[in-house]
Design a protein around this motif. Structure first.
Motif, PDB file in Angstrom:
ATOM      1  N   LYS A 211      18.709  -6.172 -11.249  1.00  0.00           N
ATOM      2  CA  LYS A 211      17.992  -7.431 -11.416  1.00  0.00           C
ATOM      3  C   LYS A 211      18.047  -7.952 -12.851  1.00  0.00           C
ATOM      4  O   LYS A 211      17.550  -9.046 -13.130  1.00  0.00           O
ATOM      5  CB  LYS A 211      16.540  -7.258 -10.961  1.00  0.00           C
ATOM      6  CG  LYS A 211      16.385  -7.023  -9.462  1.00  0.00           C
ATOM      7  CD  LYS A 211      14.933  -6.887  -9.075  1.00  0.00           C
ATOM      8  CE  LYS A 211      14.774  -6.692  -7.578  1.00  0.00           C
ATOM      9  NZ  LYS A 211      15.259  -7.855  -6.811  1.00  0.00           N
ATOM     10  N   GLY A 212      18.612  -7.145 -13.753  1.00  0.00           N
ATOM     11  CA  GLY A 212      18.707  -7.571 -15.133  1.00  0.00           C
ATOM     12  C   GLY A 212      17.413  -7.446 -15.907  1.00  0.00           C
ATOM     13  O   GLY A 212      17.235  -8.089 -16.949  1.00  0.00           O
ATOM     14  N   HIS A 213      16.489  -6.604 -15.415  1.00  0.00           N
ATOM     15  CA  HIS A 213      15.191  -6.420 -16.075  1.00  0.00           C
ATOM     16  C   HIS A 213      15.311  -5.314 -17.132  1.00  0.00           C
ATOM     17  O   HIS A 213      15.037  -4.141 -16.868  1.00  0.00           O
ATOM     18  CB  HIS A 213      14.125  -6.066 -15.042  1.00  0.00           C
ATOM     19  CG  HIS A 213      13.869  -7.170 -14.065  1.00  0.00           C
ATOM     20  ND1 HIS A 213      13.168  -6.984 -12.879  1.00  0.00           N
ATOM     21  CD2 HIS A 213      14.211  -8.491 -14.083  1.00  0.00           C
ATOM     22  CE1 HIS A 213      13.110  -8.128 -12.220  1.00  0.00           C
ATOM     23  NE2 HIS A 213      13.730  -9.057 -12.935  1.00  0.00           N
ATOM     24  N   ALA A 214      15.744  -5.690 -18.317  1.00  0.00           N
ATOM     25  CA  ALA A 214      16.066  -4.713 -19.359  1.00  0.00           C
ATOM     26  C   ALA A 214      14.857  -3.891 -19.779  1.00  0.00           C
ATOM     27  O   ALA A 214      14.939  -2.657 -19.884  1.00  0.00           O
ATOM     28  CB  ALA A 214      16.669  -5.428 -20.571  1.00  0.00           C
ATOM     29  N   ASN A 215      13.723  -4.534 -20.043  1.00  0.00           N
ATOM     30  CA  ASN A 215      12.552  -3.799 -20.517  1.00  0.00           C
ATOM     31  C   ASN A 215      12.027  -2.846 -19.456  1.00  0.00           C
ATOM     32  O   ASN A 215      11.631  -1.712 -19.750  1.00  0.00           O
ATOM     33  CB  ASN A 215      11.449  -4.774 -20.934  1.00  0.00           C
ATOM     34  CG  ASN A 215      10.329  -4.071 -21.692  1.00  0.00           C
ATOM     35  OD1 ASN A 215      10.569  -3.364 -22.671  1.00  0.00           O
ATOM     36  ND2 ASN A 215       9.098  -4.266 -21.237  1.00  0.00           N
ATOM     37  N   GLN A 216      12.044  -3.289 -18.211  1.00  0.00           N
ATOM     38  CA  GLN A 216      11.598  -2.425 -17.114  1.00  0.00           C
ATOM     39  C   GLN A 216      12.519  -1.215 -16.975  1.00  0.00           C
ATOM     40  O   GLN A 216      12.046  -0.085 -16.793  1.00  0.00           O
ATOM     41  CB  GLN A 216      11.568  -3.211 -15.813  1.00  0.00           C
ATOM     42  CG  GLN A 216      11.027  -2.402 -14.627  1.00  0.00           C
ATOM     43  CD  GLN A 216      11.056  -3.206 -13.331  1.00  0.00           C
ATOM     44  OE1 GLN A 216      11.614  -4.293 -13.272  1.00  0.00           O
ATOM     45  NE2 GLN A 216      10.457  -2.651 -12.284  1.00  0.00           N
ATOM     46  N   ALA A 217      13.828  -1.427 -17.063  1.00  0.00           N
ATOM     47  CA  ALA A 217      14.788  -0.319 -16.972  1.00  0.00           C
ATOM     48  C   ALA A 217      14.560   0.684 -18.092  1.00  0.00           C
ATOM     49  O   ALA A 217      14.627   1.897 -17.876  1.00  0.00           O
ATOM     50  CB  ALA A 217      16.216  -0.864 -17.027  1.00  0.00           C
ATOM     51  N   ARG A 218      14.288   0.174 -19.288  1.00  0.00           N
ATOM     52  CA  ARG A 218      14.033   1.068 -20.433  1.00  0.00           C
ATOM     53  C   ARG A 218      12.802   1.930 -20.191  1.00  0.00           C
ATOM     54  O   ARG A 218      12.833   3.144 -20.400  1.00  0.00           O
ATOM     55  CB  ARG A 218      13.849   0.232 -21.704  1.00  0.00           C
ATOM     56  CG  ARG A 218      13.467   1.051 -22.937  1.00  0.00           C
ATOM     57  CD  ARG A 218      13.239   0.169 -24.156  1.00  0.00           C
ATOM     58  NE  ARG A 218      12.199  -0.814 -23.913  1.00  0.00           N
ATOM     59  CZ  ARG A 218      10.895  -0.549 -23.989  1.00  0.00           C
ATOM     60  NH1 ARG A 218      10.473   0.694 -24.270  1.00  0.00           N
ATOM     61  NH2 ARG A 218      10.011  -1.487 -23.767  1.00  0.00           N
ATOM     62  N   ILE A 219      11.718   1.313 -19.735  1.00  0.00           N
ATOM     63  CA  ILE A 219      10.468   2.051 -19.510  1.00  0.00           C
ATOM     64  C   ILE A 219      10.639   3.090 -18.401  1.00  0.00           C
ATOM     65  O   ILE A 219      10.155   4.226 -18.518  1.00  0.00           O
ATOM     66  CB  ILE A 219       9.333   1.068 -19.158  1.00  0.00           C
ATOM     67  CG1 ILE A 219       9.004   0.206 -20.386  1.00  0.00           C
ATOM     68  CG2 ILE A 219       8.085   1.812 -18.692  1.00  0.00           C
ATOM     69  CD1 ILE A 219       8.057  -0.943 -20.093  1.00  0.00           C
TER      70      ILE A 219
END
Length: 245
Positions: A211-219
């Motif tokens: 989905k391109g959710h960078a901050n969520q993927a990082r967390i």
């Protein structure tokens, strides 16, 4: 290209001069260094000192010494392989603590997951989903599936690092996941519960990347590493407590 080596540090000066010539691009990949006789004259040194310096450069991965007719010292492509090898040795001998490993992984794998979310192509997502499906099929098959599941877990992390396009991340993550199973074997049971938990983390991380959710993927990546490291630390503490009695 070279000049007489400083006589008070002749060996190191030879190494430094050739190394700088390679790193600055005056010597390119595939170039052959001057003959041993010519190098001796250039550096004003003995054959023994010169050969020792060339061996050090070979150990650094900067040159390859080829013997026989048509041989010589050939400049190699500069890579991060030597850094990777050093990290692998540290992990294999367990000279880095679980905390050190977790700190590194939380930081780096969090960054990698975020960058993967920003850079992943449809082909990358397809590859990640195919690996997820392979991982899912191993859940519930008991200990026999342990190693296969861990291998797929490793492949998912490697794909994520490849998506970043950063050769340093790629090399370091490869070294970590190629050798971290020594810690897993000792401190994780990877029973069905742990395997399923691991799978769920990977699943939601891949979804965030898709989905391109960078901050969520990082967390998600950081929480995943933190939680499983806590389990390994608890198991290590149990071992220490048991050894006291």
């Amino acid at each position: 290209m070279f000049h007489a080596a400083s006589q008070n540090r002749i060996f190191q000066d030879i190494v430094d001069q050739i190394q700088e010539a390679i790193l600055e691009g005056r010597l390119q990949t595939g170039d052959i260094l001057p003959s041993e006789r010519d190098l001796k004259e250039m550096f004003n040194t003995s054959r023994g000192t010169l050969r020792e310096a060339l061996r050090v450069l070979e150990q650094k991965g900067l040159i390859e010494i080829k013997l026989g007719v048509g041989g010589g010292s050939v400049v190699k492509e500069v890579s991060v392989d030597k850094i990777s090898e050093s990290l692998a040795l540290l992990i294999r001998t367990q000279r880095v603590s679980l905390n050190h490993l977790a700190e590194f992984r939380e930081a780096v794998e969090g960054i990698i997951a975020a960058q993967a979310a920003e850079r992943a192509t449809p082909a990358d997502i397809k590859q990640l989903k195919e690996l997820l499906e392979k991982a899912r099929k191993h859940i519930g098959k008991g200990k026999a599936a342990h190693n296969d599941f861990i291998e797929i877990d490793k492949q998912i992390h490697l794909v994520l690092s490849n998506i970043t396009g950063n050769p340093i991340y790629i090399s370091l993550i490869y070294s970590v996941h190629q050798n971290i199973h020594r810690y897993y074997d000792r401190f994780l049971s990877m029973d069905e519960s742990e395997m399923n938990e691991n799978y769920q983390d990977l699943k939601i991380m891949v979804r965030a990347v898709e989905k391109g959710h960078a901050n969520q993927a990082r967390i998600i990546a950081q929480n995943h590493v933190h939680r499983f490291n806590r389990r390994m630390k608890d198991k290590a503490q149990e071992e220490r407590d048991h050894d006291k009695f």
